[in-house]
Motif scaffolding. Structure first.
Motif, PDB file in Angstrom:
ATOM      1  N   LEU A 182       0.848  -1.191   0.000  1.00 51.53           N
ATOM      2  CA  LEU A 182       0.000   0.000   0.000  1.00 51.53           C
ATOM      3  C   LEU A 182       0.882   1.239   0.000  1.00 51.53           C
ATOM      4  N   LYS A 183       0.630   2.133  -0.923  1.00 52.45           N
ATOM      5  CA  LYS A 183       1.261   3.450  -0.874  1.00 52.45           C
ATOM      6  C   LYS A 183       0.350   4.343  -0.054  1.00 52.45           C
ATOM      7  N   VAL A 184       0.914   5.006   0.976  1.00 55.16           N
ATOM      8  CA  VAL A 184       0.091   5.847   1.832  1.00 55.16           C
ATOM      9  C   VAL A 184       0.689   7.247   1.918  1.00 55.16           C
ATOM     10  N   GLN A 185      -0.192   8.236   1.897  1.00 58.43           N
ATOM     11  CA  GLN A 185       0.225   9.632   2.050  1.00 58.43           C
ATOM     12  C   GLN A 185       0.300   9.945   3.530  1.00 58.43           C
ATOM     13  N   THR A 186       1.349  10.671   3.942  1.00 49.83           N
ATOM     14  CA  THR A 186       1.576  10.903   5.369  1.00 49.83           C
ATOM     15  C   THR A 186       1.442  12.361   5.797  1.00 49.83           C
ATOM     16  N   ASN A 187       1.234  13.279   4.849  1.00 53.11           N
ATOM     17  CA  ASN A 187       0.987  14.671   5.221  1.00 53.11           C
ATOM     18  C   ASN A 187       0.217  15.363   4.110  1.00 53.11           C
ATOM     19  N   LEU A 188      -0.322  16.529   4.416  1.00 56.75           N
ATOM     20  CA  LEU A 188      -1.045  17.326   3.428  1.00 56.75           C
ATOM     21  C   LEU A 188      -0.153  18.417   2.885  1.00 56.75           C
ATOM     22  N   GLU A 189      -0.346  18.744   1.614  1.00 62.77           N
ATOM     23  CA  GLU A 189       0.372  19.878   1.034  1.00 62.77           C
ATOM     24  C   GLU A 189      -0.155  21.187   1.621  1.00 62.77           C
ATOM     25  N   GLU A 190       0.690  22.211   1.640  1.00 63.50           N
ATOM     26  CA  GLU A 190       0.277  23.530   2.120  1.00 63.50           C
ATOM     27  C   GLU A 190       0.784  24.603   1.170  1.00 63.50           C
ATOM     28  N   GLY A 211       1.727 -12.649   7.158  1.00 60.31           N
ATOM     29  CA  GLY A 211       0.657 -12.349   8.107  1.00 60.31           C
ATOM     30  C   GLY A 211       0.862 -11.119   8.958  1.00 60.31           C
ATOM     31  N   ILE A 212       1.989 -10.427   8.781  1.00 57.63           N
ATOM     32  CA  ILE A 212       2.284  -9.225   9.552  1.00 57.63           C
ATOM     33  C   ILE A 212       2.302  -8.020   8.612  1.00 57.63           C
ATOM     34  N   LEU A 213       1.794  -6.883   9.092  1.00 57.19           N
ATOM     35  CA  LEU A 213       1.859  -5.638   8.354  1.00 57.19           C
ATOM     36  C   LEU A 213       3.023  -4.790   8.859  1.00 57.19           C
ATOM     37  N   TYR A 214       3.733  -4.166   7.924  1.00 57.65           N
ATOM     38  CA  TYR A 214       4.865  -3.293   8.221  1.00 57.65           C
ATOM     39  C   TYR A 214       4.613  -1.938   7.594  1.00 57.65           C
ATOM     40  N   ILE A 215       5.217  -0.887   8.151  1.00 56.37           N
ATOM     41  CA  ILE A 215       5.108   0.453   7.571  1.00 56.37           C
ATOM     42  C   ILE A 215       6.483   1.114   7.613  1.00 56.37           C
ATOM     43  N   GLY A 216       6.771   1.924   6.587  1.00 56.66           N
ATOM     44  CA  GLY A 216       8.016   2.669   6.527  1.00 56.66           C
ATOM     45  C   GLY A 216       7.984   3.881   7.449  1.00 56.66           C
ATOM     46  N   ASP A 217       9.101   4.569   7.521  1.00 61.20           N
ATOM     47  CA  ASP A 217       9.208   5.756   8.370  1.00 61.20           C
ATOM     48  C   ASP A 217       8.221   6.836   7.927  1.00 61.20           C
ATOM     49  N   PHE A 218       7.643   7.530   8.894  1.00 60.69           N
ATOM     50  CA  PHE A 218       6.818   8.698   8.590  1.00 60.69           C
ATOM     51  C   PHE A 218       6.688   9.538   9.849  1.00 60.69           C
ATOM     52  N   GLU A 219       6.391  10.819   9.634  1.00 60.79           N
ATOM     53  CA  GLU A 219       6.144  11.734  10.741  1.00 60.79           C
ATOM     54  C   GLU A 219       4.723  12.232  10.632  1.00 60.79           C
ATOM     55  N   GLU A 220       4.059  12.351  11.795  1.00 56.58           N
ATOM     56  CA  GLU A 220       2.674  12.855  11.787  1.00 56.58           C
ATOM     57  C   GLU A 220       2.686  14.368  11.926  1.00 56.58           C
TER      58      GLU A 220
END
Length: 220
Positions: A182-190, A211-220
């Motif tokens: 899954l490609k996921v967006q981690t922030n909104l443009e401003e 059977g396990i889900l992993y995610i790459g680095d991201f900042e909220e």
């Protein structure tokens, strides 16, 4: 020599990227789901009053059949989404999530969200991780100024656990040789007052393995 150094730097970069994957949860030797606390933002358990459920959705995991029950707060517009998610195994309620902020429909709702190509129901995207492990992805209402929440519940034959609740947005999803990416967006443009973009969208990858889900680095 320069070509060799460039190739080496690319290889190291790719190696580093591969290492920056974080387990969203684990499953122990007794087949129990172990969430990672840092992957779960608190859900607001404000008082929710509702009059009846939406039509139940049913999910089979191995030999177990679960009922997914959905409800909308009586003061909210039922056409916009829902505030209650319950997971039932027979007569036993295994999980209940309640939030005054709504989850939205996967398609044909009042938001612009449209994940119809990934699911055959309006409430969640199912991920068939293994014959005895399934993940359900729910999407929060896209309130202005923030990405919507991605809420993930994992089911085994014995239990259901909340494993992920963060402000990331699914952009694309693919399945190859039984595993998901899954490609996921981690922030909104401003944009500044002149209309010049000052913050650009950022993305990371969520993927499944055994059977396990992993995610790459991201900042909220």
């Amino acid at each position: 020599m320069k070509a060799f150094i460039f190739a080496l730097s690319v290889a190291l970069s790719l190696s580093g990227s591969a290492q920056n994957k974080h387990q969203i949860y684990s499953i122990d030797g007794n087949r129990r789901i172990i969430p990672v606390e840092s992957m779960i933002n608190p859900i607001g358990y404000e008082r929710i009053e509702f009059n009846g459920y939406h039509p139940s959705q049913f999910v089979t995991v191995g030999s177990t059949r679960y009922a997914i029950k959905i409800a909308t707060d009586e003061l909210e517009d039922k056409g916009s989404g829902f505030n209650v998610i319950e997971i039932h195994k027979g007569t036993e309620k295994l999980m209940e999530l309640r939030d005054i902020d709504m989850w939205t429909y996967m398609y044909a709702g009042k938001s612009a969200t449209n994940y119809r190509k990934y699911t055959d129901n309006r409430y969640f995207i199912p991920l068939e991780l293994k014959p005895d492990i399934k993940a359900l992805c729910f999407v929060g209402w896209p309130y202005g100024g923030d990405l919507s929440l991605l809420t993930i519940v994992v089911l085994t034959e014995n239990e259901a656990k909340l494993v992920f609740n963060k402000r990331v947005s699914i952009v694309t999803m693919a399945k190859e040789e039984g595993e998901y990416t899954l490609k996921v967006q981690t922030n909104l443009e401003e944009f500044d007052s002149s209309g010049v973009q000052v913050i650009f969208q950022e993305y990371t990858t969520m993927n499944s393995k055994d059977g396990i889900l992993y995610i790459g680095d991201f900042e909220e």
